[in-house]
Design a protein around this motif. Structure first.
Motif, short mmCIF file in Angstrom:
data_model
loop_
_atom_site.label_atom_id
_atom_site.label_comp_id
_atom_site.label_asym_id
_atom_site.label_seq_id
_atom_site.Cartn_x
_atom_site.Cartn_y
_atom_site.Cartn_z
N ASN A 74 0.70 -1.20 0.01
CA ASN A 74 0.06 0.01 0.27
C ASN A 74 0.87 1.29 0.05
OD1 ASN A 74 -2.53 -1.57 -0.06
ND2 ASN A 74 -2.60 -1.53 2.11
N ALA A 75 2.09 1.22 0.41
CA ALA A 75 3.02 2.35 0.70
C ALA A 75 3.34 2.65 -0.89
CB ALA A 75 4.10 1.96 1.36
N LYS A 76 3.49 2.07 -1.71
CA LYS A 76 3.95 2.20 -3.16
C LYS A 76 2.83 2.07 -4.00
CE LYS A 76 8.52 -0.04 -2.59
NZ LYS A 76 9.44 -0.89 -3.10
N ASN A 77 1.53 1.92 -3.38
CA ASN A 77 0.16 1.83 -4.36
C ASN A 77 0.36 0.90 -5.40
OD1 ASN A 77 -2.46 2.92 -4.39
ND2 ASN A 77 -1.89 4.17 -6.09
N THR A 78 0.77 -0.51 -5.10
CA THR A 78 1.07 -1.50 -6.09
C THR A 78 0.85 -2.77 -5.61
OG1 THR A 78 3.20 -0.13 -6.65
CG2 THR A 78 2.89 -2.42 -7.37
N VAL A 79 0.40 -3.57 -6.66
CA VAL A 79 0.07 -4.84 -6.32
C VAL A 79 0.66 -5.93 -7.26
CG1 VAL A 79 -1.58 -6.76 -6.50
CG2 VAL A 79 -2.33 -4.42 -5.77
N TYR A 80 1.31 -6.91 -6.70
CA TYR A 80 2.20 -7.84 -7.22
C TYR A 80 1.44 -8.99 -7.66
CZ TYR A 80 5.40 -4.20 -5.55
OH TYR A 80 6.23 -3.15 -5.40
N LEU A 81 2.05 -9.71 -8.38
CA LEU A 81 1.78 -11.31 -8.82
C LEU A 81 3.01 -12.18 -9.00
CD1 LEU A 81 -0.41 -13.33 -8.98
CD2 LEU A 81 -0.40 -13.16 -11.59
N GLN A 82 3.67 -12.59 -7.83
CA GLN A 82 4.79 -13.42 -7.79
C GLN A 82 4.39 -14.91 -8.77
OE1 GLN A 82 8.00 -12.80 -7.28
NE2 GLN A 82 8.63 -14.74 -8.02
N MET A 83 5.09 -15.15 -9.81
CA MET A 83 4.72 -16.49 -10.62
C MET A 83 5.95 -17.33 -10.26
SD MET A 83 2.41 -14.72 -13.56
CE MET A 83 3.98 -14.13 -14.50
N ASN A 84 6.12 -18.40 -9.83
CA ASN A 84 6.78 -19.36 -9.84
C ASN A 84 6.57 -20.65 -10.25
OD1 ASN A 84 8.30 -17.64 -7.94
ND2 ASN A 84 7.44 -18.50 -6.16
N SER A 85 7.70 -21.49 -10.94
CA SER A 85 7.28 -22.98 -11.53
C SER A 85 6.15 -22.64 -12.60
CB SER A 85 6.58 -24.00 -10.40
OG SER A 85 7.42 -23.91 -9.35
N LEU A 86 6.91 -21.56 -13.50
CA LEU A 86 6.25 -21.16 -14.76
C LEU A 86 5.96 -22.46 -15.59
CD1 LEU A 86 6.90 -17.41 -14.96
CD2 LEU A 86 4.67 -18.44 -14.81
N LYS A 87 4.66 -22.50 -16.36
CA LYS A 87 4.72 -23.60 -17.37
C LYS A 87 4.48 -23.00 -18.71
CE LYS A 87 2.55 -26.60 -13.86
NZ LYS A 87 1.19 -27.33 -13.21
#
Length: 129
Positions: A74-87
């Motif tokens: 919230n401090a950066k006004n940002t939402v992340y999507l961490q994607m691991n083990s990508l296919k």
């Protein structure tokens, strides 16, 4: 006009990782539920994950559970999507979207595109060797 901006896409090998970001200067994102969607060529846009506004509950499509993690800064006004083990089947254009309508029915509706008020332009994710 309000616009969300996605970043962090790219080309990655199977098994690799990427972190997508969703930001905007026109909204205070912690007031909104933020969803990530994806659309592969010839397919409908599908919900990948969502984080709620008031309680930060998280929701995931079965296809990404255990591999993807959504989070807010919230401090950066940002939402992340961490994607691991990508296919390879994760290859798509990824979009973030914001909804003011977060409520008790959200577990059943979070993946519906019509629940969201604002959208980004998308970022390409390609998983290939």
């Amino acid at each position: 006009q309000v616009q969300l901006v996605e970043s962090g896409g790219g080309l990655v090998q199977p098994g690799g990782s990427l972190r997508l970001s969703c930001a905007t200067s026109r909204l205070t994102l912690d007031y909104y539920a933020i969803g990530w969607f994806r659309q592969a060529p010839g397919k409908e846009r599908e919900g990948v994950s969502c984080v709620g506004s008031s309680d930060a509950s998280t929701y995931y499509a079965d296809s990404v559970k255990g591999r993807f993690t959504i989070s807010r800064d919230n401090a950066k006004n940002t939402v992340y999507l961490q994607m691991n083990s990508l296919k390879p089947e994760d290859t798509a254009v990824y979009y973030c979207a914001a909804s003011i309508e977060y409520g008790n029915n959200w577990p059943g509706v979070w993946a519906n595109t019509y629940e969201y008020d604002y959208w980004g332009q998308g970022t390409q994710v390609t998983v290939s060797s």
